[in-house]
Design a protein around this motif. Structure first.
Motif, PDB file in Angstrom:
ATOM      1  N   HIS A  10       0.854  -1.187   0.000  1.00  0.00           N
ATOM      2  CA  HIS A  10       0.000   0.000   0.000  1.00  0.00           C
ATOM      3  C   HIS A  10       0.887   1.233   0.000  1.00  0.00           C
ATOM      4  CE1 HIS A  10      -3.475  -2.493   1.138  1.00  0.00           C
ATOM      5  NE2 HIS A  10      -2.620  -3.131   1.911  1.00  0.00           N
ATOM      6  N   LYS A  11       0.436   2.275  -0.713  1.00  0.00           N
ATOM      7  CA  LYS A  11       1.166   3.536  -0.734  1.00  0.00           C
ATOM      8  C   LYS A  11       0.157   4.665  -0.776  1.00  0.00           C
ATOM      9  CE  LYS A  11       4.785   6.225  -1.232  1.00  0.00           C
ATOM     10  NZ  LYS A  11       5.829   6.350  -0.167  1.00  0.00           N
ATOM     11  N   ILE A  12       0.281   5.579   0.188  1.00  0.00           N
ATOM     12  CA  ILE A  12      -0.543   6.776   0.191  1.00  0.00           C
ATOM     13  C   ILE A  12       0.392   7.943  -0.026  1.00  0.00           C
ATOM     14  CG2 ILE A  12      -2.119   8.227   1.519  1.00  0.00           C
ATOM     15  CD1 ILE A  12      -2.926   5.723   3.085  1.00  0.00           C
ATOM     16  N   THR A  13       0.070   8.806  -0.971  1.00  0.00           N
ATOM     17  CA  THR A  13       0.950   9.923  -1.282  1.00  0.00           C
ATOM     18  C   THR A  13       0.119  11.149  -1.588  1.00  0.00           C
ATOM     19  OG1 THR A  13       2.870  10.565  -2.618  1.00  0.00           O
ATOM     20  CG2 THR A  13       1.061   9.517  -3.779  1.00  0.00           C
ATOM     21  N   LYS A  14       0.778  12.282  -1.554  1.00  0.00           N
ATOM     22  CA  LYS A  14       0.092  13.526  -1.892  1.00  0.00           C
ATOM     23  C   LYS A  14       0.295  13.821  -3.374  1.00  0.00           C
ATOM     24  CE  LYS A  14       0.427  15.722   2.637  1.00  0.00           C
ATOM     25  NZ  LYS A  14       0.965  16.876   3.418  1.00  0.00           N
ATOM     26  N   ARG A  15      -0.699  14.445  -3.931  1.00  0.00           N
ATOM     27  CA  ARG A  15      -0.638  14.829  -5.342  1.00  0.00           C
ATOM     28  C   ARG A  15       0.647  15.609  -5.614  1.00  0.00           C
ATOM     29  NH1 ARG A  15      -5.568  18.402  -6.966  1.00  0.00           N
ATOM     30  NH2 ARG A  15      -4.439  19.744  -5.547  1.00  0.00           N
ATOM     31  N   GLY A  16       1.314  15.244  -6.717  1.00  0.00           N
ATOM     32  CA  GLY A  16       2.540  15.935  -7.083  1.00  0.00           C
ATOM     33  C   GLY A  16       3.811  15.217  -6.656  1.00  0.00           C
ATOM     34  N   GLN A  17       3.668  14.247  -5.745  1.00  0.00           N
ATOM     35  CA  GLN A  17       4.841  13.506  -5.293  1.00  0.00           C
ATOM     36  C   GLN A  17       5.172  12.393  -6.281  1.00  0.00           C
ATOM     37  OE1 GLN A  17       6.635  14.182  -2.246  1.00  0.00           O
ATOM     38  NE2 GLN A  17       5.468  16.046  -2.603  1.00  0.00           N
ATOM     39  N   ASN A  18       6.413  11.932  -6.213  1.00  0.00           N
ATOM     40  CA  ASN A  18       6.830  10.779  -7.026  1.00  0.00           C
ATOM     41  C   ASN A  18       6.734   9.515  -6.179  1.00  0.00           C
ATOM     42  OD1 ASN A  18       7.490  12.755  -8.880  1.00  0.00           O
ATOM     43  ND2 ASN A  18       9.694  12.572  -8.559  1.00  0.00           N
ATOM     44  N   VAL A  19       6.375   8.406  -6.814  1.00  0.00           N
ATOM     45  CA  VAL A  19       6.328   7.121  -6.120  1.00  0.00           C
ATOM     46  C   VAL A  19       7.010   6.065  -6.986  1.00  0.00           C
ATOM     47  CG1 VAL A  19       4.212   7.606  -4.822  1.00  0.00           C
ATOM     48  CG2 VAL A  19       4.061   6.552  -7.081  1.00  0.00           C
ATOM     49  N   THR A  20       7.548   5.067  -6.320  1.00  0.00           N
ATOM     50  CA  THR A  20       8.202   3.953  -7.024  1.00  0.00           C
ATOM     51  C   THR A  20       7.745   2.644  -6.414  1.00  0.00           C
ATOM     52  OG1 THR A  20      10.147   5.286  -7.531  1.00  0.00           O
ATOM     53  CG2 THR A  20      10.389   2.903  -7.684  1.00  0.00           C
ATOM     54  N   PHE A  21       7.390   1.702  -7.280  1.00  0.00           N
ATOM     55  CA  PHE A  21       6.973   0.385  -6.838  1.00  0.00           C
ATOM     56  C   PHE A  21       7.973  -0.650  -7.363  1.00  0.00           C
ATOM     57  CE2 PHE A  21       3.485   2.747  -5.810  1.00  0.00           C
ATOM     58  CZ  PHE A  21       2.585   3.024  -6.832  1.00  0.00           C
ATOM     59  N   ARG A  22       8.089  -1.739  -6.613  1.00  0.00           N
ATOM     60  CA  ARG A  22       8.999  -2.801  -7.023  1.00  0.00           C
ATOM     61  C   ARG A  22       8.252  -4.100  -7.233  1.00  0.00           C
ATOM     62  NH1 ARG A  22      14.921  -4.530  -5.495  1.00  0.00           N
ATOM     63  NH2 ARG A  22      14.765  -6.799  -5.728  1.00  0.00           N
ATOM     64  N   CYS A  23       8.700  -4.867  -8.216  1.00  0.00           N
ATOM     65  CA  CYS A  23       8.150  -6.191  -8.479  1.00  0.00           C
ATOM     66  C   CYS A  23       9.292  -7.185  -8.595  1.00  0.00           C
ATOM     67  CB  CYS A  23       7.343  -6.195  -9.774  1.00  0.00           C
ATOM     68  SG  CYS A  23       6.851  -7.852 -10.326  1.00  0.00           S
ATOM     69  N   ASP A  24       9.190  -8.291  -7.886  1.00  0.00           N
ATOM     70  CA  ASP A  24      10.125  -9.404  -8.027  1.00  0.00           C
ATOM     71  C   ASP A  24       9.370 -10.570  -8.666  1.00  0.00           C
ATOM     72  OD1 ASP A  24      11.285  -7.829  -5.473  1.00  0.00           O
ATOM     73  OD2 ASP A  24      12.904  -8.935  -6.486  1.00  0.00           O
ATOM     74  N   PRO A  25       9.737 -10.929  -9.880  1.00  0.00           N
ATOM     75  CA  PRO A  25       8.990 -11.990 -10.574  1.00  0.00           C
ATOM     76  C   PRO A  25       9.364 -13.371 -10.052  1.00  0.00           C
ATOM     77  CG  PRO A  25      10.857 -11.323 -11.887  1.00  0.00           C
ATOM     78  CD  PRO A  25      10.849 -10.426 -10.683  1.00  0.00           C
ATOM     79  N   ILE A  26       8.654 -14.363 -10.539  1.00  0.00           N
ATOM     80  CA  ILE A  26       9.023 -15.747 -10.249  1.00  0.00           C
ATOM     81  C   ILE A  26      10.401 -15.995 -10.863  1.00  0.00           C
ATOM     82  CG2 ILE A  26       8.447 -18.154 -10.746  1.00  0.00           C
ATOM     83  CD1 ILE A  26       5.479 -17.277 -10.679  1.00  0.00           C
ATOM     84  N   SER A  27      11.240 -16.650 -10.070  1.00  0.00           N
ATOM     85  CA  SER A  27      12.612 -16.890 -10.498  1.00  0.00           C
ATOM     86  C   SER A  27      12.650 -17.568 -11.868  1.00  0.00           C
ATOM     87  CB  SER A  27      13.297 -17.770  -9.466  1.00  0.00           C
ATOM     88  OG  SER A  27      14.611 -18.053  -9.847  1.00  0.00           O
ATOM     89  N   GLU A  28      13.505 -17.080 -12.746  1.00  0.00           N
ATOM     90  CA  GLU A  28      13.721 -17.627 -14.097  1.00  0.00           C
ATOM     91  C   GLU A  28      12.632 -17.248 -15.101  1.00  0.00           C
ATOM     92  OE1 GLU A  28      16.225 -21.540 -12.593  1.00  0.00           O
ATOM     93  OE2 GLU A  28      14.376 -21.791 -13.732  1.00  0.00           O
ATOM     94  N   HIS A  29      11.614 -16.530 -14.673  1.00  0.00           N
ATOM     95  CA  HIS A  29      10.636 -16.042 -15.647  1.00  0.00           C
ATOM     96  C   HIS A  29      11.276 -14.912 -16.452  1.00  0.00           C
ATOM     97  CE1 HIS A  29       6.475 -17.526 -14.115  1.00  0.00           C
ATOM     98  NE2 HIS A  29       7.321 -18.514 -14.360  1.00  0.00           N
ATOM     99  N   ASN A  30      11.180 -15.024 -17.773  1.00  0.00           N
ATOM    100  CA  ASN A  30      11.856 -14.033 -18.604  1.00  0.00           C
ATOM    101  C   ASN A  30      10.970 -12.833 -18.960  1.00  0.00           C
ATOM    102  OD1 ASN A  30      10.206 -15.619 -20.220  1.00  0.00           O
ATOM    103  ND2 ASN A  30      11.655 -15.767 -21.911  1.00  0.00           N
TER     104      ASN A  30
END
Lengths: 116, 112
Positions: A10-30
């Protein structure tokens, strides 16, 4: 746990701010995909990577959005100058795609973004 | 672009009843997928279909890939309370495996 993982949940932010999300896939998925899902709708495709190469981007992906997969493993999705309309669930999926094969995508739990 | 029509959009059923939902597409797909999504979670793959006419089961779930390649259905037999959730159909067009198009979802509620 060998499934797709996403952070933060979950991420709550104020308008105008930058946000970054991360994803770790299933190992060996290309292949790795990003989708956006708003309330009452199905997920909508944003972009996908084959290894480290970003091969397709949806028109939904405005220039405030950027995604990377620098080493062909995890990926980040950044939204600059967030707007209230960016509030949604951001889903990541991965698949193992071989030449001429089908491409079954497995989803992570998502990151819920709320822009105030 | 492709459009998926999924129906019904919601349904209330008694525990133990069978359920059927379906999807139709404006153009052909090479793959049909059925996912279930619980609140606040990502979609979980239930069944994947790869050939026209294919009928596949996963426990109490059965799905079929329509012979025209433009439709698919999902049946749930003997529903139980944990079947509650939103079920999405999704399809992949020829040569465009990476671009999955989702239906709007069927919200299933099971009355104990």
């Amino acid at each position: 746990d060998t499934g797709v993982s996403q952070n933060p949940r979950h991420k709550i932010t104020k308008r105008g701010q930058n946000v970054t999300f991360r994803c770790d896939p299933i190992s060996e998925h290309n292949r790795l995909y990003w989708y956006r899902q708003t309330l009452g709708q199905g997920p909508e495709f944003l972009t996908y990577f084959q290894n480290e190469a970003q091969l397709e981007k949806s028109r939904l992906l405005s220039d405030r959005f950027s995604a990377e997969r620098p080493k062909g493993s995890f990926s980040t999705l950044e939204i600059q100058r967030t707007e209230q309309g960016d509030s949604a669930m951001y889903l990541c999926a991965s698949s193992l795609s071989l030449a001429g094969d089908t491409d079954t995508q497995y989803f992570g739990p998502g990151t819920r973004l709320t822009v105030l | 672009g492709q459009q998926l029509n999924q129906s019904p959009q919601s349904m209330f059923i008694q525990e133990g009843e069978d359920v059927s939902m379906n999807c139709t597409s404006s153009s052909i797909f090479n793959t049909w997928l059925w996912y279930k999504q619980d609140p606040g979670e990502g979609p979980v793959l239930l069944i994947a279909l790869y050939k026209a006419g294919e009928l596949t089961s996963n426990g109490r779930l059965t799905a079929q890939f329509g012979i025209t390649r433009k439709d698919s259905f999902l049946n749930i037999s003997a529903s139980i309370p944990s079947d509650v959730g939103i079920y999405f159909c999704a399809g992949q067009p020829p040569g465009g495996y990476q671009k999955v198009t989702f239906g709007i979802g069927t919200k299933l509620q099971v009355i104990p």
